[in-house]
Write a protein that holds these residues in place. Structure first.
Motif, PDB file in Angstrom:
ATOM      1  N   PRO A   4      77.563  36.807  49.424  1.00  0.00           N
ATOM      2  CA  PRO A   4      76.119  36.638  49.613  1.00  0.00           C
ATOM      3  C   PRO A   4      75.555  35.455  48.819  1.00  0.00           C
ATOM      4  CG  PRO A   4      76.514  38.392  48.056  1.00  0.00           C
ATOM      5  CD  PRO A   4      77.878  37.928  48.547  1.00  0.00           C
ATOM      6  N   PHE A   5      76.419  34.564  48.361  1.00  0.00           N
ATOM      7  CA  PHE A   5      76.008  33.361  47.638  1.00  0.00           C
ATOM      8  C   PHE A   5      76.988  32.244  47.961  1.00  0.00           C
ATOM      9  CE2 PHE A   5      78.479  36.050  44.781  1.00  0.00           C
ATOM     10  CZ  PHE A   5      79.490  35.205  44.349  1.00  0.00           C
ATOM     11  N   GLY A   6      76.597  31.016  47.666  1.00  0.00           N
ATOM     12  CA  GLY A   6      77.455  29.871  47.914  1.00  0.00           C
ATOM     13  C   GLY A   6      78.364  29.585  46.735  1.00  0.00           C
ATOM     14  N   VAL A   7      79.396  28.800  46.986  1.00  0.00           N
ATOM     15  CA  VAL A   7      80.348  28.401  45.946  1.00  0.00           C
ATOM     16  C   VAL A   7      80.485  26.883  45.981  1.00  0.00           C
ATOM     17  CG1 VAL A   7      82.738  28.557  45.134  1.00  0.00           C
ATOM     18  CG2 VAL A   7      81.611  30.581  46.093  1.00  0.00           C
ATOM     19  N   ALA A  62      72.117  24.627  49.031  1.00  0.00           N
ATOM     20  CA  ALA A  62      73.067  25.745  49.080  1.00  0.00           C
ATOM     21  C   ALA A  62      72.587  26.891  49.965  1.00  0.00           C
ATOM     22  CB  ALA A  62      73.324  26.259  47.669  1.00  0.00           C
ATOM     23  N   ARG A  63      73.571  27.503  50.634  1.00  0.00           N
ATOM     24  CA  ARG A  63      73.325  28.666  51.482  1.00  0.00           C
ATOM     25  C   ARG A  63      74.384  29.725  51.194  1.00  0.00           C
ATOM     26  NH1 ARG A  63      73.920  24.689  55.349  1.00  0.00           N
ATOM     27  NH2 ARG A  63      75.611  25.908  56.170  1.00  0.00           N
ATOM     28  N   PRO A  64      74.079  31.000  51.418  1.00  0.00           N
ATOM     29  CA  PRO A  64      75.070  32.056  51.221  1.00  0.00           C
ATOM     30  C   PRO A  64      76.310  31.816  52.077  1.00  0.00           C
ATOM     31  CG  PRO A  64      72.909  33.010  51.524  1.00  0.00           C
ATOM     32  CD  PRO A  64      72.767  31.536  51.821  1.00  0.00           C
ATOM     33  N   GLY A  65      77.482  32.056  51.510  1.00  0.00           N
ATOM     34  CA  GLY A  65      78.739  31.911  52.226  1.00  0.00           C
ATOM     35  C   GLY A  65      79.210  30.485  52.371  1.00  0.00           C
ATOM     36  N   GLN A  66      78.430  29.533  51.911  1.00  0.00           N
ATOM     37  CA  GLN A  66      78.798  28.123  52.018  1.00  0.00           C
ATOM     38  C   GLN A  66      79.734  27.742  50.892  1.00  0.00           C
ATOM     39  OE1 GLN A  66      75.612  25.345  51.260  1.00  0.00           O
ATOM     40  NE2 GLN A  66      76.445  23.889  52.737  1.00  0.00           N
ATOM     41  N   ILE A  67      80.736  26.930  51.221  1.00  0.00           N
ATOM     42  CA  ILE A  67      81.671  26.416  50.237  1.00  0.00           C
ATOM     43  C   ILE A  67      81.539  24.895  50.240  1.00  0.00           C
ATOM     44  CG2 ILE A  67      84.088  26.265  49.536  1.00  0.00           C
ATOM     45  CD1 ILE A  67      84.466  28.777  51.439  1.00  0.00           C
ATOM     46  N   VAL A  68      81.220  24.330  49.065  1.00  0.00           N
ATOM     47  CA  VAL A  68      81.042  22.883  48.949  1.00  0.00           C
ATOM     48  C   VAL A  68      82.023  22.372  47.908  1.00  0.00           C
ATOM     49  CG1 VAL A  68      79.439  21.034  48.302  1.00  0.00           C
ATOM     50  CG2 VAL A  68      78.600  23.046  49.546  1.00  0.00           C
ATOM     51  N   LYS A  69      82.752  21.318  48.283  1.00  0.00           N
ATOM     52  CA  LYS A  69      83.676  20.679  47.355  1.00  0.00           C
ATOM     53  C   LYS A  69      83.098  19.322  46.970  1.00  0.00           C
ATOM     54  CE  LYS A  69      87.549  23.084  49.364  1.00  0.00           C
ATOM     55  NZ  LYS A  69      88.745  23.004  50.173  1.00  0.00           N
ATOM     56  N   ILE A  70      83.017  19.077  45.676  1.00  0.00           N
ATOM     57  CA  ILE A  70      82.467  17.817  45.167  1.00  0.00           C
ATOM     58  C   ILE A  70      83.505  17.149  44.282  1.00  0.00           C
ATOM     59  CG2 ILE A  70      80.669  16.770  43.745  1.00  0.00           C
ATOM     60  CD1 ILE A  70      78.882  19.153  44.500  1.00  0.00           C
ATOM     61  N   GLY A  71      83.770  15.893  44.546  1.00  0.00           N
ATOM     62  CA  GLY A  71      84.710  15.154  43.721  1.00  0.00           C
ATOM     63  C   GLY A  71      85.933  14.703  44.484  1.00  0.00           C
ATOM     64  N   VAL A  72      86.961  14.383  43.732  1.00  0.00           N
ATOM     65  CA  VAL A  72      88.180  13.807  44.282  1.00  0.00           C
ATOM     66  C   VAL A  72      88.967  14.814  45.081  1.00  0.00           C
ATOM     67  CG1 VAL A  72      89.920  12.130  43.675  1.00  0.00           C
ATOM     68  CG2 VAL A  72      88.353  12.877  41.925  1.00  0.00           C
TER      69      VAL A  72
END
Length: 106
Positions: free
Chosen positions: A66-69, A96-106
């Motif tokens: 129920p939250f983003g990562v 950000a949205r619930p269930g969303q997965i965001v990768k930042i960086g290399v």
């Protein structure tokens, strides 16, 4: 935005996210918890979980949360190495949205 910073992140990162309600895993009283239990505890209390643990996406079903990562990827988890990622992190927090997965960086 209620943000939980994983214990593998430097506490100093918190001051760069001052526009949000940020707590670290130790501040929440959850230091030493395994990822699955930690994510269950965070449910309902946080909108986003920030970590440098690249394996979490393979170990847990993040899409059902129920939250983003947000996963940060730098040469180390030192604040000096993570600092260049902060502008992108702030943008990701705002979107950000619930269930969303965001990768930042290399």
């Amino acid at each position: 935005m209620r943000v939980l910073l994983d214990e593998c992140l430097p506490r100093g990162l918190k001051k760069h996210l001052s526009a949000h309600d940020v707590r670290t895993v130790p501040e929440a009283g959850w230091a030493g918890k395994k990822n699955g239990e930690l994510l269950r505890l965070a449910s309902g209390s946080f909108d986003i979980f920030v970590t440098v643990d690249k394996n979490i996406a393979y170990q847990q079903n993040l899409l059902s949360l129920p939250f983003g990562v947000i996963t940060l990827s730098a040469s180390s988890n030192r604040l000096a190495d993570l600092a260049p990622l902060i502008p992108a992190l702030l943008e990701a927090l705002d979107a950000a949205r619930p269930g969303q997965i965001v990768k930042i960086g290399v």
